[in-house]
Write an enzyme that holds these catalytic residues in place. Structure first.
Site, short mmCIF file in Angstrom:
data_model
loop_
_atom_site.label_atom_id
_atom_site.label_comp_id
_atom_site.label_asym_id
_atom_site.label_seq_id
_atom_site.Cartn_x
_atom_site.Cartn_y
_atom_site.Cartn_z
N HIS A 316 43.42 77.60 37.04
CA HIS A 316 44.77 77.69 36.08
C HIS A 316 45.34 79.04 36.32
O HIS A 316 44.73 80.03 36.57
CB HIS A 316 44.05 77.36 34.45
CG HIS A 316 45.26 76.87 33.79
ND1 HIS A 316 45.86 78.03 33.22
CD2 HIS A 316 45.37 75.69 33.34
CE1 HIS A 316 46.63 77.34 32.06
NE2 HIS A 316 46.47 75.97 32.22
N ASP A 373 43.96 69.37 33.57
CA ASP A 373 44.95 68.26 34.00
C ASP A 373 44.25 67.35 34.94
O ASP A 373 44.57 66.28 34.93
CB ASP A 373 46.06 69.05 34.63
CG ASP A 373 46.96 70.13 33.91
OD1 ASP A 373 47.20 69.44 32.75
OD2 ASP A 373 47.10 71.05 34.15
#
Length: 450
Positions: A316, A373
């Protein structure tokens, strides 16, 4: 006792030194309640005649906010001081909505009243319902979301005065409530099914599932495990500090624009694959891998810096350790897959990919852990949402964050219209050329040939 202003005064300023002129300039330092201090550069142009340069605003605080705190290196995400893990484990989405809007968790009485207010705003004006028919049947649901949410500004504008706290709060309630109805109708329209209207006796997330998956011909029973997983999804996506879509909402709102138009702008920003479309990209990656036997070769491709393939849903930009949201939603992913007992090759690939990557030395050293995600894509696909709806669901959860940030900005007495500066790299002053002396360009030749 020392207040925040005293703390700010005690911080020593930074000194900028101009090596060319020998001048020095003091830059005040401001401390927040957590996280790094900031250099107050508001007067730097006046003092030095220069702007700062920070593409992507990676080192720039565009505002001060008391809503969300992130420390990416430590894997911390808090809403109003509360750990997102504690909230996702112990609260529901409506409690988190109240917290983001009002700053504190609600009492039992306040929670009930808040839920009633949200339930009473779920209906859409019939003319808005008719608006859906203007979209092509194959329109992307996010295109519908942008259009319909923006259109709300045409229905709630007469004599609106958002300097009035009550009118601001009503706008926030309307958006949080109606976004779920708008999202479910976008799905129904895309698959050609009749719209299902909200049932105000159902909780928020259960109501959304009812509007999305029920049909008039039979009763729909909400699976509590599915509802809990989706409720957690909404909580984990409720806010994420000054990201692209939130900054878009604030920038639009700084001009005094209608709040419904501001949220539509945020939805448009969220639509981008680099922002809200990441969980959709996870599913496309799994489809590319195709079969379980291909996983090892794709793991090796991901390690090759010269190979364009990337493992989507791992790592991320903000979190340099484990994404705190992933830890929570991973549990929900396994609960949903176990409950629904779905046989889907893509989900099998995802679980095997997770298993291998979590043990692989390369991914551990690079801190490339599965993020929110990765797991949310698995959950949403298992529940039955097409990938085109993933970002719609993200926008439903994020709307409470957008309106809370918009409300906070409007209530800030120091708020100014957003006006970023630039480093100009275009032509210097040129003399005007009359038509007959201009050189022919070939930029449109490809068009004329079509």
């Amino acid at each position: 006792m020392t207040d925040d202003n005293d703390k700010k005064d005690q911080l020593k300023p930074f000194t900028l030194f101009n090596n060319e002129t020998g001048q020095s300039f003091e830059v005040p330092v401001i401390s927040g309640n957590d996280g790094p201090n900031v250099l107050d550069i508001r007067s730097i142009y006046k003092d030095t005649g220069m702007f700062t340069y920070d593409p992507g605003f990676t080192s720039t605080a565009s505002c001060d906010s008391g809503i969300t705190f992130i420390d990416g290196h430590k894997g911390i995400l808090r809403y109003r001081g509360y750990s997102v893990k504690d909230l996702a484990t112990n609260s529901n989405f409506m409690e988190v909505c109240y917290l983001l809007l009002h700053g504190d968790l609600p009492s039992p009485t306040d929670r009930k009243r808040f839920e009633n207010v949200i339930s009473n705003h779920t209906m859409l004006h019939q003319q808005i319902v008719n608006l859906y028919r203007g979209f092509r049947r194959d329109a992307h649901p996010m295109a519908i979301m942008v259009g319909v949410v923006g259109a709300l500004s045409a229905f709630y504008h007469n004599n609106a005065d958002y300097s009035d706290p009550n009118q601001r709060m009503i706008a926030c309630h309307r958006l949080v409530s109606k976004i779920a109805t708008i999202g479910s109708m976008a799905y129904k329209y895309s698959i050609g099914q009749p719209f299902v209207f909200p049932k105000n006796d159902l909780p928020y997330t259960e109501n959304f599932l009812h509007m999305t998956f029920s049909v008039p011909t039979e009763e729909y029973i909400v699976n509590p495990i599915v509802a809990r997983a989706l409720d957690r999804f909404f909580i984990l996506h409720a806010d994420h500090e000054q990201n692209a879509s939130t900054s878009t909402v604030r920038l639009a709102g700084s001009s005094g624009a209608n709040p419904f138009a501001c949220i539509a702008a945020g939805i448009a920003s969220l639509w981008g694959p680099a922002h809200g479309g990441a969980n959709e990209a996870v599913i496309h990656m799994l489809e590319e891998i195709g079969e379980m036997k291909n996983i090892p070769s794709y793991i090796e491709k991901a390690k090759d810096k010269d190979d364009p393939f990337r493992l989507m849903g791992f790592g991320h930009r903000v979190y340099k350790s484990y994404d705190p949201r992933a830890e929570v939603i991973k549990e929900s992913a396994h609960e949903v897959l176990s409950e629904l007992n779905i046989s889907d090759p893509l989900l099998d690939i995802a679980l095997e990919l997770e298993k291998i990557a979590l043990k692989d030395k390369y991914f551990i050293e690079k801190q490339l852990y599965p993020n929110v995600d990765f797991y949310s894509g698995i959950i949403l696909k298992a529940i039955g949402f097409p990938t085109s709806m993933f970002t719609v669901l993200f926008s439903i959860g994020r709307t409470i964050g957008w309106v809370s940030q918009w409300k906070e900005m409007i209530e800030d007495p120091t708020n100014k219209i957003g006006r970023p500066r630039q480093l100009y790299t275009g032509s210097k002053k040129r003399e005007y050329q009359i038509m007959e002396t201009r050189e022919k360009k070939s930029i449109f030749d490809w068009l004329w040939r079509k």
